[in-house]
Motif scaffolding. Structure first.
Motif, mmCIF file in Angstrom:
data_model
loop_
_atom_site.group_PDB
_atom_site.id
_atom_site.type_symbol
_atom_site.label_atom_id
_atom_site.label_comp_id
_atom_site.label_asym_id
_atom_site.label_seq_id
_atom_site.Cartn_x
_atom_site.Cartn_y
_atom_site.Cartn_z
ATOM 1 N N THR A 263 26.530 38.003 31.306
ATOM 2 C CA THR A 263 27.624 38.717 30.661
ATOM 3 C C THR A 263 28.567 39.259 31.728
ATOM 4 O O THR A 263 28.125 39.813 32.731
ATOM 5 C CB THR A 263 27.078 39.881 29.819
ATOM 6 O OG1 THR A 263 26.073 39.382 28.942
ATOM 7 C CG2 THR A 263 28.162 40.540 29.009
ATOM 8 N N ILE A 264 29.873 39.102 31.496
ATOM 9 C CA ILE A 264 30.865 39.621 32.445
ATOM 10 C C ILE A 264 31.789 40.604 31.738
ATOM 11 O O ILE A 264 31.948 40.552 30.520
ATOM 12 C CB ILE A 264 31.695 38.492 33.089
ATOM 13 C CG1 ILE A 264 32.498 37.716 32.048
ATOM 14 C CG2 ILE A 264 30.811 37.570 33.912
ATOM 15 C CD1 ILE A 264 33.528 36.768 32.633
ATOM 16 N N ALA A 265 32.369 41.497 32.517
ATOM 17 C CA ALA A 265 33.333 42.464 31.985
ATOM 18 C C ALA A 265 34.661 41.757 31.719
ATOM 19 O O ALA A 265 35.011 40.788 32.399
ATOM 20 C CB ALA A 265 33.557 43.590 32.988
ATOM 21 N N HIS A 266 35.401 42.244 30.739
ATOM 22 C CA HIS A 266 36.744 41.746 30.491
ATOM 23 C C HIS A 266 37.620 42.062 31.694
ATOM 24 O O HIS A 266 37.499 43.123 32.304
ATOM 25 C CB HIS A 266 37.351 42.436 29.264
ATOM 26 C CG HIS A 266 36.838 41.914 27.969
ATOM 27 N ND1 HIS A 266 37.388 40.825 27.347
ATOM 28 C CD2 HIS A 266 35.818 42.321 27.186
ATOM 29 C CE1 HIS A 266 36.739 40.589 26.233
ATOM 30 N NE2 HIS A 266 35.775 41.484 26.101
ATOM 31 N N GLY A 267 38.521 41.160 32.031
ATOM 32 C CA GLY A 267 39.463 41.422 33.114
ATOM 33 C C GLY A 267 40.283 42.673 32.858
ATOM 34 O O GLY A 267 40.548 43.461 33.765
ATOM 35 N N PHE A 268 40.664 42.893 31.585
ATOM 36 C CA PHE A 268 41.464 44.079 31.277
ATOM 37 C C PHE A 268 40.655 45.366 31.402
ATOM 38 O O PHE A 268 41.224 46.434 31.648
ATOM 39 C CB PHE A 268 42.120 43.956 29.907
ATOM 40 C CG PHE A 268 43.330 43.070 29.926
ATOM 41 C CD1 PHE A 268 44.527 43.519 30.469
ATOM 42 C CD2 PHE A 268 43.280 41.784 29.433
ATOM 43 C CE1 PHE A 268 45.651 42.705 30.517
ATOM 44 C CE2 PHE A 268 44.391 40.956 29.465
ATOM 45 C CZ PHE A 268 45.581 41.414 30.013
ATOM 46 N N LEU A 269 39.341 45.283 31.253
ATOM 47 C CA LEU A 269 38.508 46.463 31.519
ATOM 48 C C LEU A 269 38.569 46.786 33.015
ATOM 49 O O LEU A 269 38.744 47.942 33.403
ATOM 50 C CB LEU A 269 37.068 46.233 31.082
ATOM 51 C CG LEU A 269 36.090 47.358 31.431
ATOM 52 C CD1 LEU A 269 36.492 48.664 30.754
ATOM 53 C CD2 LEU A 269 34.676 46.975 31.048
ATOM 54 N N THR A 270 38.454 45.765 33.838
ATOM 55 C CA THR A 270 38.565 45.961 35.285
ATOM 56 C C THR A 270 39.934 46.538 35.635
ATOM 57 O O THR A 270 40.044 47.490 36.408
ATOM 58 C CB THR A 270 38.336 44.626 36.016
ATOM 59 O OG1 THR A 270 37.067 44.083 35.621
ATOM 60 C CG2 THR A 270 38.338 44.814 37.523
ATOM 61 N N LEU A 271 40.985 45.995 35.036
ATOM 62 C CA LEU A 271 42.337 46.495 35.271
ATOM 63 C C LEU A 271 42.466 47.962 34.864
ATOM 64 O O LEU A 271 43.120 48.754 35.544
ATOM 65 C CB LEU A 271 43.344 45.641 34.505
ATOM 66 C CG LEU A 271 44.816 46.004 34.646
ATOM 67 C CD1 LEU A 271 45.288 45.812 36.076
ATOM 68 C CD2 LEU A 271 45.653 45.162 33.692
ATOM 69 N N SER A 272 41.820 48.338 33.775
ATOM 70 C CA SER A 272 41.930 49.717 33.285
ATOM 71 C C SER A 272 41.311 50.728 34.251
ATOM 72 O O SER A 272 41.572 51.916 34.136
ATOM 73 C CB SER A 272 41.288 49.850 31.905
ATOM 74 O OG SER A 272 39.877 49.854 31.989
ATOM 75 N N LEU A 273 40.519 50.268 35.191
ATOM 76 C CA LEU A 273 39.911 51.170 36.176
ATOM 77 C C LEU A 273 40.887 51.624 37.259
ATOM 78 O O LEU A 273 40.582 52.546 38.011
ATOM 79 C CB LEU A 273 38.707 50.492 36.844
ATOM 80 C CG LEU A 273 37.517 50.199 35.952
ATOM 81 C CD1 LEU A 273 36.484 49.376 36.719
ATOM 82 C CD2 LEU A 273 36.899 51.489 35.444
ATOM 83 N N LEU A 274 42.066 50.999 37.341
ATOM 84 C CA LEU A 274 43.005 51.342 38.414
ATOM 85 C C LEU A 274 43.317 52.832 38.475
ATOM 86 O O LEU A 274 43.257 53.437 39.546
ATOM 87 C CB LEU A 274 44.309 50.557 38.275
ATOM 88 C CG LEU A 274 44.273 49.076 38.625
ATOM 89 C CD1 LEU A 274 45.659 48.468 38.475
ATOM 90 C CD2 LEU A 274 43.741 48.850 40.017
#
Length: 114
Positions: free
Chosen positions: A22-33
């Motif tokens: 399972t991988i995280a959504h790219g937009f979840l990663t982006l939301s961490l900025l």
């Protein structure tokens, strides 16, 4: 909830995805900025900060669930703007532990008012 039903984001089918888990959504990663920036920098005497947008975003490698990530912020451009503010363009790289490639690269713009 992203409502993305791709198998790589759903636990039951992730093992059959090209990533094998399972991988995280790219937009979840982006939301961490914002969180990573605020936990890295202190903006003394700032009255307000505004997320002004992004010029460029690339999701360059997957982030498996449970991964540790970190961010590198580099000032690419610094401009004075009206109302006693500055506009900062950041070159951002989000990396994950033990990965050969970054998970995300972006050019992020913030406005800060003092």
């Amino acid at each position: 909830m992203a409502r993305d039903h791709a198998g790589a984001h759903r636990h039951l089918r992730a093992k059959d995805s090209p990533f094998g888990s399972t991988i995280a959504h790219g937009f979840l990663t982006l939301s961490l900025l914002s969180h990573l920036c605020e936990s890295t920098f202190s903006f003394s005497e700032r009255k307000m900060g505004v997320n002004y947008g992004l010029n460029r975003v690339r999701f360059t490698s997957p982030v498996p669930v449970g991964s540790r990530v970190r961010a590198r912020f580099t000032v690419a451009k610094f401009e004075k703007i009206e109302d006693n503010g500055v506009q900062v363009t950041w070159s951002v790289v989000i990396e994950r532990d033990a990965a050969a490639k970054p998970a995300l690269v972006a050019e992020w713009i913030g406005r800060h008012y003092y």
